[in-house]
Design a protein around this motif. Structure first.
Motif, short mmCIF file in Angstrom:
data_model
loop_
_atom_site.label_atom_id
_atom_site.label_comp_id
_atom_site.label_asym_id
_atom_site.label_seq_id
_atom_site.Cartn_x
_atom_site.Cartn_y
_atom_site.Cartn_z
N THR A 40 49.31 52.25 53.92
CA THR A 40 48.03 52.66 53.35
C THR A 40 46.94 52.54 54.40
O THR A 40 47.06 51.80 55.38
CB THR A 40 47.67 51.77 52.15
OG1 THR A 40 47.51 50.42 52.58
CG2 THR A 40 48.75 51.83 51.08
N ASN A 41 45.86 53.27 54.18
CA ASN A 41 44.74 53.25 55.13
C ASN A 41 44.15 51.85 55.27
O ASN A 41 43.88 51.39 56.38
CB ASN A 41 43.65 54.22 54.68
CG ASN A 41 43.97 55.65 55.03
OD1 ASN A 41 44.80 55.92 55.89
ND2 ASN A 41 43.31 56.59 54.36
N VAL A 42 43.95 51.17 54.15
CA VAL A 42 43.25 49.88 54.22
C VAL A 42 44.08 48.83 54.93
O VAL A 42 43.56 48.09 55.79
CB VAL A 42 42.83 49.41 52.80
CG1 VAL A 42 44.03 49.14 51.91
CG2 VAL A 42 41.96 48.16 52.90
N PRO A 46 35.55 50.18 65.31
CA PRO A 46 34.41 50.38 64.41
C PRO A 46 34.78 51.07 63.10
O PRO A 46 34.27 50.70 62.04
CB PRO A 46 33.45 51.24 65.25
CG PRO A 46 34.31 51.91 66.27
CD PRO A 46 35.39 50.92 66.59
N LYS A 47 35.66 52.07 63.15
CA LYS A 47 36.01 52.81 61.94
C LYS A 47 36.87 51.98 61.00
O LYS A 47 36.75 52.08 59.77
CB LYS A 47 36.70 54.12 62.31
CG LYS A 47 35.77 55.10 63.01
CD LYS A 47 36.44 56.42 63.30
CE LYS A 47 35.47 57.39 63.99
NZ LYS A 47 36.10 58.69 64.31
N LYS A 85 33.16 49.33 53.59
CA LYS A 85 32.75 50.36 52.63
C LYS A 85 33.51 50.28 51.32
O LYS A 85 32.93 50.41 50.24
CB LYS A 85 32.96 51.75 53.26
CG LYS A 85 32.47 52.90 52.40
CD LYS A 85 32.63 54.23 53.14
CE LYS A 85 32.13 55.40 52.30
NZ LYS A 85 32.28 56.69 53.02
N PHE A 86 34.82 50.05 51.40
CA PHE A 86 35.63 50.12 50.19
C PHE A 86 36.09 48.77 49.66
O PHE A 86 36.50 48.67 48.50
CB PHE A 86 36.86 51.00 50.44
CG PHE A 86 36.52 52.43 50.73
CD1 PHE A 86 35.95 53.23 49.75
CD2 PHE A 86 36.74 52.98 51.98
CE1 PHE A 86 35.64 54.55 50.00
CE2 PHE A 86 36.43 54.30 52.25
CZ PHE A 86 35.85 55.09 51.25
N GLN A 101 39.05 37.38 57.34
CA GLN A 101 38.31 37.50 56.09
C GLN A 101 36.81 37.57 56.34
O GLN A 101 36.10 38.35 55.71
CB GLN A 101 38.60 36.29 55.19
CG GLN A 101 39.94 36.31 54.48
CD GLN A 101 40.07 35.12 53.54
OE1 GLN A 101 40.41 34.01 53.95
NE2 GLN A 101 39.75 35.35 52.29
N CYS A 102 36.36 36.76 57.26
CA CYS A 102 34.93 36.68 57.55
C CYS A 102 34.40 38.00 58.11
O CYS A 102 33.39 38.52 57.63
CB CYS A 102 34.66 35.54 58.54
SG CYS A 102 32.95 35.43 59.11
N ILE A 103 35.07 38.56 59.11
CA ILE A 103 34.52 39.76 59.75
C ILE A 103 34.78 41.03 58.96
O ILE A 103 34.06 42.01 59.12
CB ILE A 103 35.03 39.91 61.20
CG1 ILE A 103 36.54 40.15 61.24
CG2 ILE A 103 34.64 38.73 62.05
CD1 ILE A 103 37.04 40.51 62.63
N LEU A 104 35.78 41.02 58.06
CA LEU A 104 36.10 42.20 57.28
C LEU A 104 35.58 42.12 55.86
O LEU A 104 35.57 43.13 55.15
CB LEU A 104 37.61 42.45 57.26
CG LEU A 104 38.26 42.77 58.62
CD1 LEU A 104 39.76 42.91 58.46
CD2 LEU A 104 37.66 44.03 59.22
N GLY A 105 35.17 40.94 55.42
CA GLY A 105 34.67 40.78 54.06
C GLY A 105 35.74 40.86 53.00
O GLY A 105 35.48 41.27 51.87
N ILE A 106 36.98 40.48 53.35
CA ILE A 106 38.10 40.55 52.40
C ILE A 106 38.20 39.22 51.65
O ILE A 106 38.28 38.16 52.26
CB ILE A 106 39.40 40.89 53.13
CG1 ILE A 106 39.30 42.32 53.69
CG2 ILE A 106 40.61 40.76 52.20
CD1 ILE A 106 40.51 42.78 54.47
N ASP A 107 38.22 39.30 50.34
CA ASP A 107 38.11 38.11 49.49
C ASP A 107 39.38 37.27 49.47
O ASP A 107 39.32 36.06 49.42
CB ASP A 107 37.74 38.55 48.07
CG ASP A 107 37.47 37.37 47.16
OD1 ASP A 107 36.58 36.55 47.48
OD2 ASP A 107 38.15 37.25 46.12
N ASN A 108 40.53 37.92 49.48
CA ASN A 108 41.80 37.20 49.32
C ASN A 108 42.54 37.12 50.65
O ASN A 108 42.82 38.13 51.29
CB ASN A 108 42.68 37.90 48.27
CG ASN A 108 43.78 36.99 47.75
OD1 ASN A 108 44.52 36.38 48.52
ND2 ASN A 108 43.91 36.91 46.43
#
Length: 453
Positions: free
Chosen positions: A149-151, A292-293, A300-301, A430-437
């Motif tokens: 998957t993209n993410v 960056p992308k 964004k998502f 998690q910190c730099i990407l903002g991912i909760d889990n």
């Protein structure tokens, strides 16, 4: 045996492939193809997986991705190439000419001359669906497929870039990389949350330990780094660590990666904090610059509004009970949602190796944690107790003198003031990407009641 010069000469001269008479299409990655600014009909070969298929009356459009970038390469082909095998998820090899694209969305496109389906994919049965944004919780059920998957592709590219950036930071700073063992007889944290290692039942000898003593999967490479810091002034390690915590929370894994460093002739907690800060900033800036992308996709998502910014350093002295996650996040929010250093913890809360501050009734140790938004503790470090008699007395009180006699020896033979720290790599992501889990920033998460693959 080969001498160094002979070996180099042999490596330069050897080749496993014969020289072709006709120059074949050059194999390029999708990222490499997209990076070409002025395509002039070069014949290339691209291998990857189909991300989308669009068939018109006379033209077939494919988007092919090989994991090298978030963007896919558009393939334009004659409608005669169309077949049921060209489906979402199928693996293909495409040969053709790389030409300038008339579309403003991409610089180049591949005009196909040959399309070979390497592996079919039944799109209906494939758990990952075309144009569907699956929740991360759903994707965790398919650790063998979610990387497509993209993410997850973006997360894993960022993880790779961050790994390289961390190694580059330490190399540029003069650190020596040490491979610390995964199997150890030490419990660095003293928490007792260990995985014990034993032979399988087929070869296990009754009433006998394979190593003659109980051994465990490592919880930290720190003590082994301290050994090495007696010969090298700056050392680091980066590898897997293990905790047998019975938790399925979004903060915990049974297997995760730690970045740890040890610095000799270090007498100031401030100097240690500066290295921690430099590592965090330098690595984050490298990731933001090179991916960056991928970072933007996550922001964004997954974590709208999450931003990485430079910060002013704040210091807080903490006293009393230990800090829990809610306390850490409160401190970060109270200070303006920026990273915060917390220093000088009560001696009773910390492991035996931390340096006694000798500060009267408070009785603290020279310890430091770096707390960051959304995560809490990211770094943990301290000055180490290099004074023999202080360390001897503390080990005696804890009943650990015999087990750590080797550690006392380090203080007997050429001991120096030193300190170090550890950074949880998944928490950093998690910190730099903002991912909760935390389970969504590691390729194959292991946690209680779950070890898929």
């Amino acid at each position: 045996m080969f001498g160094a010069r002979c070996l180099l000469r042999a490596l330069r001269s050897c080749s496993s492939a014969p020289c072709p008479r006709h120059r074949p299409a050059a194999r390029v990655s999708v990222r490499g193809a997209l990076g070409i600014q002025s395509a002039n009909g070069e014949r290339v070969k691209v291998q990857g997986w189909i991300r989308s298929v669009r068939s018109q009356k006379e033209v077939l459009f494919l988007h092919v991705n090989d994991g090298s970038s978030l963007e896919s390469l558009q393939v334009v082909a004659d409608s005669s190439f169309d077949s049921r095998e060209l489906a979402f998820g199928s693996s293909v090899e495409v040969q053709g000419q790389l030409v300038k694209s008339p579309s403003k969305k991409q610089n180049v496109e591949l005009k196909a001359e040959k399309i070979e389906v390497v592996g079919n994919c039944d799109a209906k049965a494939f758990p990952v669906k075309y144009k569907e944004r699956h929740p991360l919780e759903y994707l965790r059920q398919y650790p063998h497929l979610r990387c497509r998957t993209n993410v997850l592709g973006s997360v894993l590219r960022v993880r790779s870039e961050a790994t390289a950036a961390i190694h580059s930071f330490f190399k540029d700073s003069g650190f020596v990389h040490i491979h610390t063992p995964v199997i150890t007889s030490n419990d660095c944290e003293g928490a007792g949350e260990l995985f014990q290692v034993e032979p399988s039942s087929k070869i296990k000898v009754p009433e006998e330990n394979f190593f003659n003593i109980p051994v465990f999967l490592t919880v930290s490479g720190q003590l082994h780094l301290e050994v090495m810091s007696g010969a090298f002034t700056q050392v680091f390690t980066f590898g897997p660590t293990f905790r047998a915590e019975n938790s399925q929370s979004r903060r915990h894994l049974a297997e995760f990666y730690m970045v740890e460093a040890e610095i000799s002739f270090l007498e100031s907690l401030q100097d240690l904090m500066q290295v921690m800060e430099n590592l965090f900033k330098t690595t984050a800036m490298t990731v933001l610059s090179n991916c960056p992308k991928d970072v933007e996709l996550c922001h964004k998502f997954i974590a709208p509004g999450q931003k990485i910014r430079t910060y002013a350093k704040k210091q807080l002295s903490s006293w009393g009970a230990d800090l829990h996650t809610e306390h850490e996040k409160y401190l970060v929010k109270h200070c303006g949602d920026i990273p915060v250093f917390v220093i000088n913890y009560p001696l009773a809360l910390k492991p035996f190796y931390m340096r006694d501050n000798e500060d009267g009734p408070q009785h603290t140790v020279a310890a430091v944690d770096l707390l960051v938004p959304g995560v809490g503790e990211l770094f943990g470090g301290s000055l180490r107790e290099e004074r023999y008699h202080f360390l001897e007395q503390r080990l005696a009180r804890l009943g650990l003198t015999e087990a750590y006699q080797w550690y006392l020896d380090l203080r007997r033979f050429g001991s120096v003031p030193h300190g170090g720290f550890g950074m949880g790599f998944e928490r950093y992501l998690q910190c730099i990407l903002g991912i909760d889990n935390i389970k969504d920033v590691i390729p194959f998460p292991r946690f209680t009641h779950s070890c898929l693959l």
